[in-house]
Design a protein around this motif. Sequence first.
Motif: not given
Length: 173
Positions: A139-148
């Motif tokens: 879950i934590e690494s998935a949340k970091t996938q959000k692009p700017e």
Amino acid sequence: MDQDDVSIDIIFSGICLTTDIDNLLNHMNNARYIRELDFAKIDFNERTGLYQRIRSHGGSLVLGATTIRYRRFIKLFSRYYITTKIIYWDEQSIYMEHRFITPTDNFINAIVLCKTRLTNCNADQIITDLLVNSSSCDIESAKTQKPEKTLELAKWIESNEISSSFLRNPKEI
């Protein structure tokens, strides 16, 4: 869908036929771009599992806004393909970019931004679940996938918000 699929294009192919042309009888009618785009979005939603994930959360989706920039005609009997990718999301909406490309020269004939509004579910949660359930990321690494948000997208969202505000309260603007 692996964790990189948020930025990987899904490709949908087409050809400009006589039923697609404008009154000048030589290139694709502007309305056909939107029609073909609907097919590409359905294909994307099914192939990535996005629609199933939204439904599993009790949600639904509705097109909130679309803007298209035409750059060059797609001529009669020309092949093209449409790339689709998620470029951003927030709690309520998923933003996609679609490109109409001719394979002979890889020219981008038209570029489209779409806002898909989700109802009865959270878009952040949908994308996180999609990434976690279809790949080995947590879950934590998935949340970091959000692009700017790009500047273009930010200005487009702002424009849509101004329009919505005006429609809600025309006397205030």
